[in-house]
Design an enzyme around this catalytic site. Structure first.
Site, PDB file in Angstrom:
ATOM      1  N   GLU A   1       0.795  -1.249  -0.286  1.00  0.00           N
ATOM      2  CA  GLU A   1      -0.113   0.081  -0.109  1.00  0.00           C
ATOM      3  C   GLU A   1       0.892   1.317   0.257  1.00  0.00           C
ATOM      4  OE1 GLU A   1      -2.734  -0.213   3.227  1.00  0.00           O
ATOM      5  OE2 GLU A   1      -3.976  -1.892   2.282  1.00  0.00           O
TER       6      GLU A   1
ATOM      7  N   ASP B   1       1.932   0.072 -38.587  1.00  0.00           N
ATOM      8  CA  ASP B   1       0.634  -0.314 -38.661  1.00  0.00           C
ATOM      9  C   ASP B   1      -0.398   0.615 -38.778  1.00  0.00           C
ATOM     10  OD1 ASP B   1       0.207   0.844 -36.077  1.00  0.00           O
ATOM     11  OD2 ASP B   1       0.553  -0.819 -35.026  1.00  0.00           O
TER      12      ASP B   1
ATOM     13  N   LYS C   1      -0.129  -4.585 -39.758  1.00  0.00           N
ATOM     14  CA  LYS C   1       0.224  -5.551 -38.767  1.00  0.00           C
ATOM     15  C   LYS C   1      -0.618  -6.370 -38.363  1.00  0.00           C
ATOM     16  CE  LYS C   1       0.446  -3.768 -34.163  1.00  0.00           C
ATOM     17  NZ  LYS C   1       1.356  -2.870 -33.302  1.00  0.00           N
TER      18      LYS C   1
ATOM     19  N   ARG D   1      -1.267  -8.884 -35.113  1.00  0.00           N
ATOM     20  CA  ARG D   1      -0.876  -9.278 -33.719  1.00  0.00           C
ATOM     21  C   ARG D   1      -1.494 -10.593 -33.131  1.00  0.00           C
ATOM     22  NH1 ARG D   1       1.658  -7.003 -29.382  1.00  0.00           N
ATOM     23  NH2 ARG D   1       1.778  -4.690 -30.499  1.00  0.00           N
TER      24      ARG D   1
HETATM   25  C1  R5P Z   1      -0.538  -0.034 -31.202  1.00  0.00           C
HETATM   26  O1  R5P Z   1      -1.092  -0.133 -32.170  1.00  0.00           O
HETATM   27  C2  R5P Z   1       0.543   0.901 -30.900  1.00  0.00           C
HETATM   28  O2  R5P Z   1       0.603   2.050 -31.699  1.00  0.00           O
HETATM   29  C3  R5P Z   1       1.903   0.051 -31.011  1.00  0.00           C
HETATM   30  O3  R5P Z   1       2.193  -0.207 -32.234  1.00  0.00           O
HETATM   31  C4  R5P Z   1       2.044  -0.926 -30.150  1.00  0.00           C
HETATM   32  O4  R5P Z   1       1.201  -0.593 -28.895  1.00  0.00           O
HETATM   33  C5  R5P Z   1       3.235  -1.503 -30.127  1.00  0.00           C
HETATM   34  O5  R5P Z   1       3.368  -2.620 -29.115  1.00  0.00           O
HETATM   35  P1  R5P Z   1       4.738  -3.580 -29.061  1.00  0.00           P
HETATM   36  O6  R5P Z   1       6.041  -2.596 -28.825  1.00  0.00           O
HETATM   37  O7  R5P Z   1       4.498  -4.334 -27.606  1.00  0.00           O
HETATM   38  O8  R5P Z   1       4.661  -4.444 -30.211  1.00  0.00           O
END
Ligand code: R5P
Length: 295
Positions: free
Chosen positions: A41, A171, A194, A196
């Protein structure tokens, strides 16, 4: 000039940028004292007396403890007489979860935004991750919701290079940031696609363009695990890019992110001081001060 706040209250984990903001606003600076008890805390203590207009400055990366401490500090400031409360949170957390991607998921952006709006009259941040939410006030419904952009200072850094790099957003969500920076810097830009499939699993498809022998800068709002940038960098090198650098507003760089980027062949990494990091190349205090004075 009448400063927009009587005091800027910072926290030890973000004190240098908060001090710079106070100096830019011509306001006093003081610090919130936080003690972590052995059980996790936090005890939060404000400097007293608390004046009528208080501006808290704390970036909300790695946010869970910081958010609770901020809410405690804001409520205490009200109880001790503050009439106007502002928050400058250069990195505003929980903005990426802006919808329930699976049934039952919390829409964190809306819930955290509402909590902040209960505490503050003004919330200012830079490049918040607003993808499906058009404006910050929709996510954080305060009387003054200020979403600033780091496009100008980042563009100035990139425009000063002598190799006229291609700017690439990794992306679709990055299109807004890379477009804004490219326009200001007078540089060419493009956006990749992109997919994911997990926190650390992304696939990148480059747009159709010739990168052979070119310098490329990957531009995004935030780098977290670094996988997005690393995969984009690998694809660019495979396509013949001469060098690949990175410019992001928010350098979260969780865990092994920097090692992953280096292994992928990323050269220079630039970021703003929204999150304190060795890659910081832009100080945001002048941007925040100007916006707060205008608001
Ligand atoms: C998501 O659309 C954000 O713009 C970043 O591309 C994303 O958060 C990057 O995350 P990471 O570095 O984990 O691939």
């Amino acid at each position: 000039m009448d400063p927009v706040a009587d005091v800027v209250l910072g926290f030890a984990d973000y004190h240098a940028p908060a001090q710079r903001l106070a100096a830019a606003l011509g306001a006093a600076y003081a610090e919130v004292e936080v003690h972590r008890f052995p059980d996790g805390e936090s005890r939060v203590r404000l400097p007293t007396p608390v004046p009528p207009r208080v501006l808290f400055c704390r970036s909300l990366d790695r946010p869970n403890d910081k958010l609770v401490e901020l809410l405690l500090a804001a409520a205490t400031a009200r109880e001790l007489g503050a009439a106007e409360l502002a928050l400058v949170a250069p990195y505003l957390c929980y903005m990426r979860q802006d919808t329930a991607f699976q049934p039952g998921e919390a829409v964190s952006q809306r819930i955290i935004g509402r909590e902040l709006a209960r505490c503050f009259d003004t919330v200012a941040t830079v490049d918040p991750h607003l993808h499906r939410t058009p404006v910050l006030a929709d996510a954080v419904p305060v009387p003054r919701a200020l979403a600033l952009s780091a496009a100008e200072p980042l563009a100035a850094l990139l425009a000063a290079r002598d190799d006229a790099p291609l700017l690439l957003g990794p992306d679709e969500e990055s299109a807004q940031w890379v477009g804004a920076i490219a326009r200001r810097a007078g540089l060419e830009h493009a956006v990749a696609a992109k997919t994911r499939s997990g926190d650390r699993a992304v696939a990148i498809e480059l747009p159709t363009l010739a990168v052979t022998g070119r310098a490329v800068v990957l531009v995004d709002d935030v780098a977290s695990t670094g996988r997005t940038l690393a995969e984009a960098c690998r694809a660019l090198h495979a396509a013949g890019a001469a060098r690949v650098d990175v410019a992001v507003t928010h350098a979260l760089f969780a865990g092994d992110a920097l090692a992953v980027l280096a292994e992928a062949g990323v050269g220079e990494v630039l970021s703003t001081d929204s999150i304190l990091h060795g890659s910081n190349a832009v100080e945001l205090a002048p941007l925040f001060a100007a916006a707060l004075v205008e608001a």
